[in-house]
Design a protein around this motif. Structure first.
Motif, PDB file in Angstrom:
ATOM      1  N   HIS A 138       0.835  -1.199   0.000  1.00  2.00           N
ATOM      2  CA  HIS A 138       0.000   0.000   0.000  1.00  2.00           C
ATOM      3  C   HIS A 138       0.872   1.253   0.000  1.00  2.00           C
ATOM      4  O   HIS A 138       1.982   1.266   0.544  1.00  2.00           O
ATOM      5  CB  HIS A 138      -0.921   0.005   1.226  1.00  2.00           C
ATOM      6  N   ASP A 139       0.321   2.304  -0.595  1.00  2.00           N
ATOM      7  CA  ASP A 139       1.082   3.540  -0.773  1.00  2.00           C
ATOM      8  C   ASP A 139       1.051   4.359   0.523  1.00  2.00           C
ATOM      9  O   ASP A 139       0.053   5.020   0.829  1.00  2.00           O
ATOM     10  CB  ASP A 139       0.487   4.342  -1.936  1.00  2.00           C
TER      11      ASP A 139
ATOM     12  N   LEU B 129       0.425   8.082   0.113  1.00  2.00           N
ATOM     13  CA  LEU B 129      -0.975   8.458  -0.086  1.00  2.00           C
ATOM     14  C   LEU B 129      -1.662   8.654   1.270  1.00  2.00           C
ATOM     15  O   LEU B 129      -2.416   9.603   1.474  1.00  2.00           O
ATOM     16  CB  LEU B 129      -1.677   7.380  -0.906  1.00  2.00           C
TER      17      LEU B 129
END
Lengths: 288, 219
Positions: free
Chosen positions: A15-16, A19
């Motif tokens: 997962h980023d 972000l």
């Protein structure tokens, strides 16, 4: 909006995190924000990360003020001011030149030009040296001797029937008179062109298999790799055929820097000037 | 005639605002106006005017720099170097807010000194060892809460000293000093996106370093 199931199927490490950090800082909008919200909705670790980042931001904002500065006077004395003050044209140099719009692009261009030039120049020299190293005996001394230079059947069309090996070192800077390849050679050879009066003798062999070379039509190589060249009315001489791939150029037989040295100096100078302009532009930007 | 009711006189009700076309803009803020006047006089060779500016901003600059350069001696050197640089480059000021201009020079001086020295202080943020900075506790003060707060600040400052200089500067300017992204970008000479990236990466790095102490920050 990404499907929650899709997000949950991937491990947290994929997962980023940026972000999530941007969402925690309130810097997202539109579809990116929706994607981030879906991410923290589907992944418990991302949700925890989001909360932790916000907690850290709140704690940072509440850091205590530093202790007062030490008993130190930051004012500038008259002597210091005199040293700091610059007069005349030097005062204008960083501001005028550094703030000009063309300074940075010019600096980048010059530095790039110099770097590419240096690389191209010295790679070509390296190739020349490599080729010369494959047949060192052909260039070791001038004059006689049956230097059995190994022939390179893949000689490029850069035969040098007109070039004679001199008395000194002749380590591979033989170049055809009519060769178009003016590649500089790093070898410190001191050869001179001596016209040959006698007709070409000898048969094929040696390193004279440079097919396609127009010069070769007037010459023939002997079995020991040397090439006798028909020429003018000067003293007879024997040309030493360069091995395959050898590309050289005529270098001055005495004194003076070689063309390659001059090129290296020019390119190095371009790099230095380019870097200086970049530094000036950076200084001007920091102080404006 | 002049007493005719239909006669309307062109009377200016509001005073005309004359635009000041000098190179440095005249600000409404009296502090900014004072700074610009001092700066102009300093440009004219008045050293005392420049030193008046130094006195006005030395404490504020030191407070800013000491957060980015935890060693107090280094921070003081940065501030001194910043004022030297400002004096040397008075001509490079092209208008705007003098305080921001000085901040920019000081931040760059801090970055330079950190790059040059590359050493971590033995005791970052020594003020946290000294309780004199804390306001006097009220009667309702909870000693446990106070201890937790102190511990939180200590570990946070220790973590801050381990992240990169760029990230620390961005976080200090944004979270501590309260500048916005645009101001930080102007002060540090980078793009808006780079400022945001540094802040986000800095916070992620802090979270990594504080992973086992996050209980102090939650709740």
């Amino acid at each position: 909006m990404p499907h929650v199931r899709e997000v949950g199927a991937t491990p947290h490490d994929d997962h980023d995190a940026m972000l999530v950090a941007a969402l925690a800082a309130g810097d997202l909008a539109g579809t990116e924000r929706d994607a981030a919200i879906a991410l923290i909705g589907a992944c418990a670790e991302c949700a925890s990360l989001h909360d932790d980042l916000q907690a850290i931001a709140r704690a940072t904002a509440k850091l205590p003020p530093p202790l007062p500065m030490p008993d130190r006077d930051f004012r500038i004395s008259a002597q210091q001011a005199g040293r700091l003050r610059r007069g005349g044209w030097r005062r204008l140099l960083p501001t005028a030149l550094g703030q000009a719009t063309f300074t940075r692009p010019l600096g980048v261009g010059l530095a790039t030009f110099g770097l590419i030039g240096l690389v191209v120049t010295n790679v070509s020299i390296g190739l020349s040296m490599g080729s010369a190293a494959s047949a060192p005996e052909a260039y070791s001394t001038g004059g006689g001797g049956a230097a059995a230079a190994p022939a390179d059947q893949n000689a490029a069309g850069s035969a040098a029937p007109d070039i004679m090996s001199g008395e000194g070192s002749a380590a591979g800077s033989v170049a055809p008179a009519a060769s178009a390849m003016a590649t500089p050679s790093a070898a410190p050879s001191m050869v001179s062109i001596i016209p040959k009066s006698t007709a070409a003798t000898g048969g094929a062999g040696g390193g004279s298999e440079a097919a396609g070379s127009p010069q070769r039509s007037a010459a023939a190589s002997s079995s020991d790799g040397r090439l006798s060249v028909a020429g003018g009315s000067g003293p007879a001489a024997t040309a030493v055929v360069p091995p395959a791939g050898q590309e050289g150029h005529v270098v001055p037989s005495s004194g003076g820097p070689s063309v390659s040295t001059i090129r290296n100096i020019v390119f190095a100078g371009a790099i230095l000037i380019g870097l200086a302009l970049l530094i000036l532009a950076r200084q001007a930007r920091r102080l404006s | 005639m002049l007493d005719s009711p239909r006669l309307t006189l062109a009377v200016r009700r509001d005073p005309l605002i004359v635009e000041d076309l000098r190179s440095t803009t005249v600000a409404d803020d009296p502090v900014q106006r004072r700074d610009l006047i001092l700066l102009e006089r300093a440009r004219g060779g008045d050293l005392d005017a420049f030193n008046d500016l130094v006195v006005c901003y030395q404490e504020q600059l030191f407070a800013l720099i000491v957060r980015m350069v935890p060693d107090r001696d280094q921070a003081a050197d940065c501030v001194q170097e910043a004022f030297f640089s400002a004096y040397r480059n008075l001509a490079s000021f092209r208008g705007g807010i003098v305080k921001s201009w000085l901040n920019r020079i000081a931040i760059n001086a801090a970055m330079d000194i950190q790059r040059a020295r590359k050493r971590r202080p033995a005791q970052p943020y020594p003020e946290l060892e000294d309780d004199s900075w804390q306001p006097p506790a009220g009667e309702e003060a909870d000693p446990v809460h106070t201890a937790l707060t102190t511990e939180r600040h200590t570990v946070l400052n220790q973590a801050m000293s381990t992240i990169t200089d760029d990230q620390r500067a961005a976080i200090v300017l944004f979270d501590v000093e309260g500048y916005d992204y645009q101001e930080i970008a102007a002060m540090t000479g980078v793009s808006l996106g780079t400022v945001k990236s540094r802040i986000h990466r800095g916070r992620l790095a802090l979270r990594d370093r504080l992973a086992d102490r996050m209980d102090l920050f939650r709740g």
